[in-house]
Design a protein around this motif. Sequence first.
Motif, PDB file in Angstrom:
ATOM      1  N   LEU A 160      28.411  41.284  31.854  1.00 59.52           N
ATOM      2  CA  LEU A 160      28.916  40.637  33.069  1.00 59.52           C
ATOM      3  C   LEU A 160      28.586  39.152  33.093  1.00 59.52           C
ATOM      4  CD1 LEU A 160      28.093  43.324  35.792  1.00 59.52           C
ATOM      5  CD2 LEU A 160      30.309  42.832  34.743  1.00 59.52           C
ATOM      6  N   CYS A 161      27.478  38.781  32.481  1.00 60.40           N
ATOM      7  CA  CYS A 161      27.085  37.366  32.451  1.00 60.40           C
ATOM      8  C   CYS A 161      28.034  36.515  31.615  1.00 60.40           C
ATOM      9  CB  CYS A 161      25.657  37.226  31.915  1.00 60.40           C
ATOM     10  SG  CYS A 161      24.385  37.747  33.100  1.00 60.40           S
ATOM     11  N   LYS A 162      28.883  37.163  30.827  1.00 59.57           N
ATOM     12  CA  LYS A 162      29.848  36.441  29.990  1.00 59.57           C
ATOM     13  C   LYS A 162      31.235  36.383  30.628  1.00 59.57           C
ATOM     14  CE  LYS A 162      27.400  37.975  25.830  1.00 59.57           C
ATOM     15  NZ  LYS A 162      27.500  38.787  24.572  1.00 59.57           N
ATOM     16  N   THR A 163      31.391  36.992  31.803  1.00 60.56           N
ATOM     17  CA  THR A 163      32.685  37.035  32.477  1.00 60.56           C
ATOM     18  C   THR A 163      33.090  35.641  32.942  1.00 60.56           C
ATOM     19  OG1 THR A 163      32.170  39.257  33.280  1.00 60.56           O
ATOM     20  CG2 THR A 163      33.998  38.103  34.349  1.00 60.56           C
ATOM     21  N   GLU A 164      34.349  35.290  32.724  1.00 58.67           N
ATOM     22  CA  GLU A 164      34.846  33.989  33.157  1.00 58.67           C
ATOM     23  C   GLU A 164      35.293  34.043  34.616  1.00 58.67           C
ATOM     24  OE1 GLU A 164      34.690  31.161  31.504  1.00 58.67           O
ATOM     25  OE2 GLU A 164      33.692  32.234  29.872  1.00 58.67           O
ATOM     26  N   TYR A 165      35.103  32.946  35.323  1.00 57.11           N
ATOM     27  CA  TYR A 165      35.571  32.843  36.698  1.00 57.11           C
ATOM     28  C   TYR A 165      37.102  32.770  36.710  1.00 57.11           C
ATOM     29  CZ  TYR A 165      30.753  31.098  37.044  1.00 57.11           C
ATOM     30  OH  TYR A 165      29.386  30.946  36.952  1.00 57.11           O
ATOM     31  N   LYS A 166      37.706  33.390  37.690  1.00 56.47           N
ATOM     32  CA  LYS A 166      39.168  33.385  37.780  1.00 56.47           C
ATOM     33  C   LYS A 166      39.714  32.342  38.741  1.00 56.47           C
ATOM     34  CE  LYS A 166      39.889  38.145  36.272  1.00 56.47           C
ATOM     35  NZ  LYS A 166      40.531  39.448  36.570  1.00 56.47           N
ATOM     36  N   CYS A 167      38.872  31.826  39.629  1.00 54.45           N
ATOM     37  CA  CYS A 167      39.297  30.735  40.504  1.00 54.45           C
ATOM     38  C   CYS A 167      38.084  29.881  40.844  1.00 54.45           C
ATOM     39  CB  CYS A 167      39.987  31.263  41.766  1.00 54.45           C
ATOM     40  SG  CYS A 167      38.855  31.849  43.059  1.00 54.45           S
ATOM     41  N   GLN A 168      38.291  28.788  41.514  1.00 57.21           N
ATOM     42  CA  GLN A 168      37.217  27.839  41.782  1.00 57.21           C
ATOM     43  C   GLN A 168      36.144  28.408  42.699  1.00 57.21           C
ATOM     44  OE1 GLN A 168      39.267  24.375  43.284  1.00 57.21           O
ATOM     45  NE2 GLN A 168      39.620  23.555  41.230  1.00 57.21           N
ATOM     46  N   ARG A 169      36.493  29.390  43.518  1.00 57.43           N
ATOM     47  CA  ARG A 169      35.533  29.945  44.468  1.00 57.43           C
ATOM     48  C   ARG A 169      34.762  31.145  43.922  1.00 57.43           C
ATOM     49  NH1 ARG A 169      33.395  27.453  48.397  1.00 57.43           N
ATOM     50  NH2 ARG A 169      33.308  29.301  49.737  1.00 57.43           N
ATOM     51  N   LEU A 213      28.079  34.236  53.534  1.00 58.06           N
ATOM     52  CA  LEU A 213      27.193  35.252  54.107  1.00 58.06           C
ATOM     53  C   LEU A 213      27.912  36.166  55.079  1.00 58.06           C
ATOM     54  CD1 LEU A 213      23.975  33.121  54.713  1.00 58.06           C
ATOM     55  CD2 LEU A 213      24.411  34.753  52.881  1.00 58.06           C
ATOM     56  N   ARG A 214      28.958  35.660  55.723  1.00 57.79           N
ATOM     57  CA  ARG A 214      29.682  36.449  56.716  1.00 57.79           C
ATOM     58  C   ARG A 214      31.177  36.218  56.565  1.00 57.79           C
ATOM     59  NH1 ARG A 214      25.223  34.309  58.873  1.00 57.79           N
ATOM     60  NH2 ARG A 214      23.673  35.720  59.817  1.00 57.79           N
ATOM     61  N   GLY A 215      31.933  37.058  57.259  1.00 60.47           N
ATOM     62  CA  GLY A 215      33.382  36.882  57.272  1.00 60.47           C
ATOM     63  C   GLY A 215      34.065  37.493  56.062  1.00 60.47           C
ATOM     64  N   ASP A 216      35.366  37.430  56.088  1.00 63.06           N
ATOM     65  CA  ASP A 216      36.173  38.047  55.039  1.00 63.06           C
ATOM     66  C   ASP A 216      36.200  37.183  53.787  1.00 63.06           C
ATOM     67  OD1 ASP A 216      37.907  39.930  53.930  1.00 63.06           O
ATOM     68  OD2 ASP A 216      39.667  38.748  54.510  1.00 63.06           O
ATOM     69  N   ILE A 217      36.264  37.835  52.621  1.00 62.31           N
ATOM     70  CA  ILE A 217      36.484  37.143  51.349  1.00 62.31           C
ATOM     71  C   ILE A 217      37.946  37.391  51.000  1.00 62.31           C
ATOM     72  CG2 ILE A 217      35.807  36.945  48.933  1.00 62.31           C
ATOM     73  CD1 ILE A 217      33.089  38.100  49.692  1.00 62.31           C
ATOM     74  N   PRO A 218      38.800  36.381  51.102  1.00 59.53           N
ATOM     75  CA  PRO A 218      40.243  36.613  51.084  1.00 59.53           C
ATOM     76  C   PRO A 218      40.836  37.052  49.751  1.00 59.53           C
ATOM     77  CG  PRO A 218      39.768  34.267  51.165  1.00 59.53           C
ATOM     78  CD  PRO A 218      38.471  34.968  51.358  1.00 59.53           C
ATOM     79  N   PHE A 219      40.249  36.639  48.628  1.00 58.32           N
ATOM     80  CA  PHE A 219      40.869  36.911  47.333  1.00 58.32           C
ATOM     81  C   PHE A 219      40.132  38.009  46.572  1.00 58.32           C
ATOM     82  CE2 PHE A 219      41.687  32.348  48.205  1.00 58.32           C
ATOM     83  CZ  PHE A 219      43.058  32.441  48.394  1.00 58.32           C
ATOM     84  N   SER A 257      25.599  25.610  39.435  1.00 61.64           N
ATOM     85  CA  SER A 257      26.177  24.391  38.871  1.00 61.64           C
ATOM     86  C   SER A 257      27.682  24.323  39.095  1.00 61.64           C
ATOM     87  CB  SER A 257      25.869  24.328  37.371  1.00 61.64           C
ATOM     88  OG  SER A 257      26.493  23.206  36.777  1.00 61.64           O
ATOM     89  N   GLU A 258      28.375  25.447  38.813  1.00 61.32           N
ATOM     90  CA  GLU A 258      29.835  25.484  38.956  1.00 61.32           C
ATOM     91  C   GLU A 258      30.255  25.442  40.424  1.00 61.32           C
ATOM     92  OE1 GLU A 258      32.229  25.586  36.651  1.00 61.32           O
ATOM     93  OE2 GLU A 258      31.037  25.849  34.818  1.00 61.32           O
ATOM     94  N   GLY A 259      29.501  26.125  41.280  1.00 54.32           N
ATOM     95  CA  GLY A 259      29.891  26.242  42.679  1.00 54.32           C
ATOM     96  C   GLY A 259      29.477  25.084  43.553  1.00 54.32           C
ATOM     97  N   PHE A 260      28.342  24.432  43.200  1.00 51.35           N
ATOM     98  CA  PHE A 260      27.807  23.408  44.088  1.00 51.35           C
ATOM     99  C   PHE A 260      27.473  22.093  43.397  1.00 51.35           C
ATOM    100  CE2 PHE A 260      26.711  27.619  45.686  1.00 51.35           C
ATOM    101  CZ  PHE A 260      27.214  27.573  46.968  1.00 51.35           C
ATOM    102  N   GLY A 261      27.631  22.051  42.071  1.00 49.45           N
ATOM    103  CA  GLY A 261      27.323  20.823  41.347  1.00 49.45           C
ATOM    104  C   GLY A 261      25.841  20.507  41.317  1.00 49.45           C
TER     105      GLY A 261
END
Length: 285
Positions: free
Chosen positions: A11-20, A94-100, A59-63
């Motif tokens: 799983l640690c080798k899985t590529e992200y599919k979108c920026q989020r 932390l809360r709310g819907d994750i749309p994708f 790093s990818e999510g927050f720089g």
Amino acid sequence: MSFSSEIKERLCKTEYKCQRCAVSEFTGALMFGGGISGEGVRFSTENESVAKRVSRDISEGFGIDAEIRRMPRVYRIGIDNIHQTENIFGGILLRGDIPFSCCRASFVRGAFLGGGSVTDPQKGYHMEFDTKNEEQAKRLQSVLAKDGFTSKITYRKGYHVVYIKDSEEIADILGYMGAPHFALELFSVQIEKEMRNEVNRRVNCENANTNKAAKASSKHLFAIKKIKDANQWDNLPDVLKEIADLREEYPEDSLKELGEKTNPPIGKSGVNHRLARITEIADSI
């Protein structure tokens, strides 16, 4: 290395599919393997690959470059800078819907990396995610349900445990998180157990869902291996060798996709017939 550790390495080798996706994955990891407060961000794990993956999420999510500290038997990530902490706190989900769907899968993957485990299928079928926070357990259960997965929650030794016991559900979640190979392995073990108990189950390939397709693929691969081990491969007709080679090369393809790769292409029923013939030959050995 345990079955769970092997899955986490994959799983640690899985590529992200979108920026989020990196943010979603980090959120899950933080909720099930760390925490965030006014004092900063904390995450710890016994797995070095997981620590590196979470550092990459940050790093990818927050720089932000997050340092990994190696302690006795554990790797820790700590962020104390108040501005970086506020940046992360404002961005995590932390809360709310994750749309994708890709982000929901990333969230579940992060939760598994942070506090998940799967029993070796040779011993049984059990997947769980552990957290000390009941709200976080319910959040994960809700995210899983959004994509059609059924889970339960129990309380054990100070932890709220989200768990799944159905083998097909576990396999589907493994594929969903990004580890389809282990989904096939789980089904392979299940089929071998069935064959040892002289239970011969037919899989309806025409109407198979994702789980049944994986199970059928494992059965085909087992049959092909049995024929080769018995030195009967050269006795197969060329058309059976062709479809067997394709099944080995593309274990996750549907019958339709396999049929499109034959020369000349054939329909699903033709592929099903050839694979069924291979299975019959293997059963006769």
